[in-house]
Motif scaffolding. Sequence first.
Motif, PDB file in Angstrom:
ATOM      1  N   ARG A 180       0.845  -1.208   0.000  1.00 42.83           N
ATOM      2  CA  ARG A 180       0.000   0.000   0.000  1.00 42.83           C
ATOM      3  C   ARG A 180       0.877   1.253   0.000  1.00 42.83           C
ATOM      4  NH1 ARG A 180      -5.178   1.632   3.552  1.00 42.83           N
ATOM      5  NH2 ARG A 180      -5.961  -0.284   2.683  1.00 42.83           N
TER       6      ARG A 180
ATOM      7  N   LEU B 112       2.340   1.772  -3.471  1.00 43.06           N
ATOM      8  CA  LEU B 112       1.394   2.312  -4.451  1.00 43.06           C
ATOM      9  C   LEU B 112       1.163   3.803  -4.235  1.00 43.06           C
ATOM     10  CD1 LEU B 112      -1.095  -0.666  -4.701  1.00 43.06           C
ATOM     11  CD2 LEU B 112       0.435   0.160  -6.469  1.00 43.06           C
ATOM     12  N   PHE B 113       0.985   4.203  -2.981  1.00 44.91           N
ATOM     13  CA  PHE B 113       0.814   5.636  -2.700  1.00 44.91           C
ATOM     14  C   PHE B 113       2.052   6.418  -3.139  1.00 44.91           C
ATOM     15  CE2 PHE B 113      -2.959   5.012  -0.188  1.00 44.91           C
ATOM     16  CZ  PHE B 113      -3.561   6.253  -0.173  1.00 44.91           C
TER      17      PHE B 113
ATOM     18  N   ILE C  57       2.212   6.721  -6.938  1.00 48.71           N
ATOM     19  CA  ILE C  57       1.261   7.728  -7.441  1.00 48.71           C
ATOM     20  C   ILE C  57       1.852   9.119  -7.216  1.00 48.71           C
ATOM     21  CG2 ILE C  57      -1.004   8.786  -7.026  1.00 48.71           C
ATOM     22  CD1 ILE C  57      -2.028   5.936  -6.350  1.00 48.71           C
TER      23      ILE C  57
ATOM     24  N   HIS D 134      -3.153   9.823   4.358  1.00 48.33           N
ATOM     25  CA  HIS D 134      -2.250   9.223   5.351  1.00 48.33           C
ATOM     26  C   HIS D 134      -2.467   7.731   5.530  1.00 48.33           C
ATOM     27  CE1 HIS D 134      -6.065   9.689   7.321  1.00 48.33           C
ATOM     28  NE2 HIS D 134      -5.671   8.770   8.184  1.00 48.33           N
ATOM     29  N   LEU D 135      -3.416   7.142   4.798  1.00 47.77           N
ATOM     30  CA  LEU D 135      -3.863   5.794   5.129  1.00 47.77           C
ATOM     31  C   LEU D 135      -2.771   4.727   5.094  1.00 47.77           C
ATOM     32  CD1 LEU D 135      -6.581   4.599   5.960  1.00 47.77           C
ATOM     33  CD2 LEU D 135      -6.635   6.968   5.296  1.00 47.77           C
TER      34      LEU D 135
ATOM     35  N   PRO E 123       0.022   4.424   9.081  1.00 43.98           N
ATOM     36  CA  PRO E 123      -0.011   3.686  10.354  1.00 43.98           C
ATOM     37  C   PRO E 123       0.364   2.207  10.239  1.00 43.98           C
ATOM     38  CG  PRO E 123      -1.858   5.196  10.225  1.00 43.98           C
ATOM     39  CD  PRO E 123      -1.225   5.189   8.870  1.00 43.98           C
TER      40      PRO E 123
END
Lengths: 482, 47
Positions: A174, A177-178, A181, A236-237, A240
């Motif tokens: 994740r 991927l962020f 992008i 921000h997902l 954490p």
Amino acid sequence: LSEPSAASPEGFLLPLALALPAIGVALAVVLGGRRAERVALAAFALGLGVAVAIAATVWRTGEALVYVVGAWAPPLGITLRADGLSAAMLVTSALLIAAAGLYGRRDFAGPPAGEGRAPLAFWTLLLTVWTGLDAAFLGSDLFNLFVALELLTFGAVPLVSLGGSAATLRAALRYLLFALIGSVLFLLGVGLLYGAYGTLDVALLAGRVRVDPAARVAAVLMTVGLLAKAALFPLHLWLPPAHAGAPPAASAVLSALVVKAPFFLVVRLWFDALPGLATPAAEQLLGVLGASAIVFGGVLAVRQERLKMLVAYSTVAQIGYLFLVFPLAAAGTPALAGGIVQAIAHALAKTAMFLSVGLIARGLGHDRIDGLAGAARALPVSLLAFGLGGVSLIGLQPSLLRRTALDAGQWWWVAAMLCGGALTAAYVVRVLARARSAAGPPAALQAPVERSRELLALALALLAFGVRMLPLSTLLRIGREP
Amino acid sequence: VSRERRAAPRWLAAFDALEARLGSWSVACAVLLGLLVVLGAALLAGC
């Protein structure tokens, strides 16, 4: 900014700062085994020395250090540049990477002979991340800064998944991927600027840029890309699970340093490369996102049941403080210095907190907050380091950002900071109160905890508490005033 | 790492709900596009 072609006599220190960790990566890969650790530790010591020498030179001369690579002046060649902001961030990075390395020695001790995959990966990735950080802080060419971001991503993502569990691999994917992008958006903006102005050198661009749609669209693309990498609310997902799932030494580096590089580049973009482009509406928007991060991250940190997740959500909140710089700096105030001081204090505190949480989890065999009863007696130094780091985040010390907001009459940002301080106090006190509580079965040590690692976390927490008292704003102004 | 949460009043649980909503890829992409549009509008307003 100074003319890009004006090289400084001590400018050779800048490529040295970049080359040391990069050579360390190559040597660690070639030598492998326990020698990778020795190579990394030697690079940490030398790199810290070079970073301090750069900061001392910038302080002594009162000017930015510049190195023209291959003596080819921009726009054909590229330059490395260290102003006060870069120098402060270089020293912080070198110090905290070395601290994470010292802490990680116990967890990533390689086998006496042959290849241990996790230790080799840890040392090489740590050095890779450090190279990326130094490149981001020293680069003065937008494409080079893109390369620095990529280096940082490809060092940081595998650090997240060092544990190898399905959850950490998911978190790392994740994050990747962020980050990708963000990279695509940044690169699109870089392409637009090059097409419009024919240079990517920050100083040259600052002189050529006009307030036109091309520059503004590029600024939007690059800024949003960097916000995704910096994990600013609501992007921000990924943070954490990634920061909480990594080994403690890696979590410390990711939370303290890796998310600071994109913030630093937003500062470079808005204040140095494209000055005069920002509108009050855009500055207020970044401030609103920052204030939302402070409240949202703070509330979710209070709601966590696991220490590592609590500290990770605290990072989401603390990133918000940094973006209050943009509406405040618009008023011609020292807010920028305040933001960088905040970034440094947070980096020190967050390293201390992640390292102490790692020790608590190791000692007790878990990091459940409800299971901490009596931990203050079992692990007093680790709890003290966690508490001191937390207290420094609350912001009881004088804050340049807060004072700037008051002076500018923008009281709503002060309200957001005070709200963030109250939420920080709530989650820090909750942990400390639970650790001192006598209710429930007392926590017992499941594994020994090294006193040297506890003292390392405590030293960083003390430094975090005291760093705001240092005359950093004088250093941070160097190379930024006409 | 567990994402256990404490029991909380409804208004506080709304933060958890928003967090869960933001966690889906479709919402994350929409947020990203929304940010591009809003920041673009804020910056281009001065052209």
